[in-house]
Design a protein around this motif. Structure first.
Motif, short mmCIF file in Angstrom:
data_model
loop_
_atom_site.label_atom_id
_atom_site.label_comp_id
_atom_site.label_asym_id
_atom_site.label_seq_id
_atom_site.Cartn_x
_atom_site.Cartn_y
_atom_site.Cartn_z
N THR A 124 -34.90 23.43 -28.32
CA THR A 124 -35.85 24.47 -27.88
C THR A 124 -35.25 25.86 -28.02
OG1 THR A 124 -36.69 22.89 -26.25
CG2 THR A 124 -37.33 25.18 -25.96
N ILE A 125 -36.03 26.77 -28.60
CA ILE A 125 -35.61 28.17 -28.76
C ILE A 125 -36.38 29.00 -27.73
CG2 ILE A 125 -35.40 30.11 -30.38
CD1 ILE A 125 -35.96 27.78 -32.57
N LYS A 126 -35.70 29.95 -27.10
CA LYS A 126 -36.37 30.81 -26.12
C LYS A 126 -36.13 32.27 -26.46
CE LYS A 126 -36.05 27.50 -22.30
NZ LYS A 126 -35.64 27.27 -20.91
N LEU A 127 -37.17 33.09 -26.25
CA LEU A 127 -37.04 34.54 -26.41
C LEU A 127 -36.95 35.13 -25.01
CD1 LEU A 127 -37.15 37.14 -28.19
CD2 LEU A 127 -39.63 37.13 -27.82
N TRP A 128 -35.81 35.74 -24.71
CA TRP A 128 -35.58 36.31 -23.37
C TRP A 128 -35.77 37.82 -23.38
CZ3 TRP A 128 -34.77 33.51 -19.00
CH2 TRP A 128 -34.48 32.15 -19.17
N LYS A 129 -36.40 38.30 -22.34
CA LYS A 129 -36.49 39.74 -22.11
C LYS A 129 -35.54 40.06 -20.96
CE LYS A 129 -39.63 43.47 -20.76
NZ LYS A 129 -40.97 43.83 -20.25
N VAL A 130 -34.61 40.95 -21.19
CA VAL A 130 -33.64 41.35 -20.16
C VAL A 130 -33.86 42.83 -19.87
CG1 VAL A 130 -31.20 41.50 -19.56
CG2 VAL A 130 -32.00 39.61 -21.00
N PHE A 131 -34.14 43.15 -18.63
CA PHE A 131 -34.46 44.54 -18.30
C PHE A 131 -34.01 44.88 -16.88
CE2 PHE A 131 -37.87 41.75 -17.19
CZ PHE A 131 -38.40 42.23 -16.00
N GLU A 132 -33.83 46.17 -16.65
CA GLU A 132 -33.44 46.64 -15.31
C GLU A 132 -34.70 47.01 -14.53
OE1 GLU A 132 -30.34 49.56 -15.17
OE2 GLU A 132 -29.38 48.72 -16.96
N ARG A 133 -34.71 46.58 -13.29
CA ARG A 133 -35.85 47.01 -12.47
C ARG A 133 -35.35 47.36 -11.07
NH1 ARG A 133 -39.08 41.42 -12.09
NH2 ARG A 133 -38.05 40.50 -10.30
N SER A 134 -36.08 48.27 -10.43
CA SER A 134 -35.62 48.70 -9.11
C SER A 134 -36.23 47.80 -8.04
CB SER A 134 -36.00 50.16 -8.87
OG SER A 134 -37.39 50.30 -8.99
N LEU A 135 -35.41 47.47 -7.09
CA LEU A 135 -35.84 46.65 -5.95
C LEU A 135 -36.25 47.60 -4.85
CD1 LEU A 135 -35.78 43.56 -5.64
CD2 LEU A 135 -33.65 43.82 -4.37
N ARG A 136 -37.52 47.50 -4.42
CA ARG A 136 -38.02 48.42 -3.39
C ARG A 136 -38.31 47.66 -2.10
NH1 ARG A 136 -40.10 53.07 -6.01
NH2 ARG A 136 -41.91 53.31 -4.68
N VAL A 137 -38.04 48.28 -0.99
CA VAL A 137 -38.31 47.64 0.32
C VAL A 137 -39.18 48.59 1.16
CG1 VAL A 137 -36.23 46.22 0.40
CG2 VAL A 137 -36.15 48.57 1.26
N VAL A 138 -39.87 47.99 2.10
CA VAL A 138 -40.71 48.80 3.01
C VAL A 138 -39.79 49.51 4.00
CG1 VAL A 138 -42.52 48.74 4.77
CG2 VAL A 138 -42.64 47.20 2.79
N SER A 139 -39.86 50.86 4.00
CA SER A 139 -38.97 51.62 4.90
C SER A 139 -39.71 52.07 6.16
CB SER A 139 -38.41 52.83 4.18
OG SER A 139 -39.46 53.71 3.81
N GLU A 140 -41.04 52.18 6.07
CA GLU A 140 -41.81 52.68 7.20
C GLU A 140 -43.17 52.00 7.18
OE1 GLU A 140 -43.21 56.98 8.22
OE2 GLU A 140 -41.12 57.06 7.56
N SER A 141 -43.60 51.48 8.34
CA SER A 141 -44.92 50.84 8.41
C SER A 141 -45.49 51.06 9.81
CB SER A 141 -44.80 49.35 8.10
OG SER A 141 -44.17 48.68 9.18
N ASN A 142 -46.62 50.40 10.05
CA ASN A 142 -47.25 50.55 11.36
C ASN A 142 -46.49 49.84 12.47
OD1 ASN A 142 -49.68 52.12 10.74
ND2 ASN A 142 -50.11 50.41 9.38
N LEU A 143 -45.55 48.96 12.06
CA LEU A 143 -44.82 48.20 13.07
C LEU A 143 -43.35 48.55 13.14
CD1 LEU A 143 -46.45 44.71 12.43
CD2 LEU A 143 -46.93 46.27 14.32
N GLN A 144 -42.88 49.32 12.15
CA GLN A 144 -41.47 49.69 12.20
C GLN A 144 -41.21 51.04 11.56
OE1 GLN A 144 -40.19 46.22 9.82
NE2 GLN A 144 -39.09 47.71 8.56
#
Length: 449
Positions: free
Chosen positions: A115-135
């Motif tokens: 089996t041959i596979k075509l891979w995409k390798v990329f950088e992405r930013s990990l985002r988190v919730v910093s402010e919400s209605n509960l915190q």
């Protein structure tokens, strides 16, 4: 031949070593590197191993000279079982080929036996919730009691990660083990080859391929040869070549016909009948072929030698380079321990003026194509034990001759060679004198000024 000992290593210096530095006996089979490949810029380097993993390295721009750092690692293939044929399909990565970079992501092809596979390798930013209605950050706050107090959650970037996703999976097109893949210069198509067939794929279409070479006889008992390697021409998108176990290289043109069974050219050297032996056919089988970067020459490797062919002269190679002639008398032993079937790769330097291939006991040789001078180096643990990187390459402590250390070439011919240590896979940086050498489970990098 130019004598090369530790003090004159042709300007080559050991630069880096990646991987566990334990003894050969303690190595896990899955960690053995099975392919190594620079991308077209030389800024990235990929290795594949027998455990089905792909590891990418990135050039370290902070460092002077050519140095690399770990970029990312992902599991490319898993072990499978073919229930129809009762066959285990190994996860081992046979080949990796980079596609030319079109945007910020990298695309690369990796293959195991099926089996041959075509891979995409990329950088992405990990985002988190910093402010919400509960915190508010980490601090919990009382839930709002009125609609007017409701607010939209706020996101904050936490980290950058490198992700690898399989964009395409090309399967079920090969009945035999895939040993070669090669991306076309048009960056739209690629070929994959097994023992009896070469298939042409479009990178964007995974459920259809075209069979362009088929050497399978109607009756398998009449089988006399197998395909051993295949590669596209570097600039002419209609031309490719494939080598065979019968010591010939066929050049095919896809404009000629849909099935390239009639080759355009065949490169073959007549064997001297006086040299014929039981092992002739095995040692003359071609294990690797590579076009020079300008497409004018072909480099081929068989068990004992390298050959350079001019694409305009089919009758004989313009250069034949013996790699380990001293093994001619040991072919019986090498047949007994299966080493005679080892498939050594070969590679051109970025300037097409040098060629590189490996040998046993972790020795490898670099040849100057014009002068035929050669340099023998050893991808050995003693290299990274050397305190000074600027010092000479070590590795000449094996043999003493007349009270002085024997040269690398003399050491290569000694009876103490370890046939478990072998340099099968290597890659040369496309733009400078940096080479990546796979030595069992270690990746060695060497650079020359």
């Amino acid at each position: 031949m130019m004598e090369t000992d530790a003090s004159s290593s042709g300007g080559w210096r050991f630069a880096q070593c990646f991987g566990d530095k334990g003894e050969v006996e303690d190595i896990t089979e899955a960690d053995i590197i099975s392919t190594v490949e620079f991308d077209s810029t030389g800024n990235y380097l990929a290795t594949g191993d027998k455990g089905g993993r792909v590891v990418l390295f990135e050039r370290n721009e902070q460092k002077k000279g050519c140095e690399y750092k770990f970029y990312t690692e992902f599991q490319s293939h898993e072990p499978e079982f073919d229930y129809l044929k009762s066959l285990e399909i190994e996860e081992k990565i046979n080949k990796i080929k980079w596609c030319k970079r079109q945007n910020s992501a990298h695309f690369l092809l990796s293959t195991n036996d099926k089996t041959i596979k075509l891979w995409k390798v990329f950088e992405r930013s990990l985002r988190v919730v910093s402010e919400s209605n509960l915190q508010d950050g980490q601090r919990p706050v009382a839930p709002p009691t009125q609609a007017a107090q409701l607010k939209l959650p706020r996101m904050q970037q936490q980290d950058n990660i490198v992700a690898a996703v399989p964009r395409k999976v090309y399967s079920n097109a090969h009945a035999y083990h895939i040993h070669s893949i090669s991306v076309n210069s048009d960056q739209e198509t690629y070929i994959s080859a097994d023992d009896l067939r070469v298939n042409l794929w479009n990178l964007n279409i995974s459920d259809q391929s075209f069979n362009i070479v088929d050497i399978k006889p109607t009756n398998m008992e009449e089988l006399t040869e197998v395909i051993t390697a295949a590669e596209f021409h570097p600039t002419q998108c209609n031309v490719f070549m494939y080598s065979s176990s019968k010591s010939n290289i066929k050049l095919a043109d896809m404009r000629d016909s849909a099935l390239c069974d009639r080759h355009a050219k065949m490169f073959e050297e007549e064997e001297d009948p006086s040299n014929r032996s039981f092992f002739s056919e095995i040692i003359s089988s071609i294990s690797d072929v590579k076009f020079s970067h300008d497409g004018r020459y072909i480099l081929s490797r068989d068990y004992l030698s390298l050959k350079i062919w001019d694409i305009n002269m089919e009758s004989k190679p313009i250069k034949t380079i013996p790699i380990h002639d001293h093994l001619r008398g040991k072919l019986c032993d090498l047949y007994e321990n299966d080493c005679i079937f080892d498939k050594f790769e070969c590679t051109w330097g970025g300037d097409d003026k040098h060629v590189l291939t490996g040998s046993y006991h972790n020795y490898f040789r670099i040849y100057d194509v014009d002068t035929m001078n050669d340099i023998v180096l050893q991808a050995d643990k003693s290299a990274f034990k050397a305190k000074k990187m600027g010092g000479p390459l070590p590795g000449n402590k094996m043999g003493m001759k007349n009270g002085r250390p024997g040269s690398m070439r003399e050491n290569m011919a000694l009876d103490t060679l370890d046939f478990n240590k072998k340099i099968l896979h290597a890659s040369w940086h496309p733009r400078e004198n940096t080479i990546a050498i796979a030595a069992t489970n270690n990746l060695f990098l060497y650079s020359a000024a």
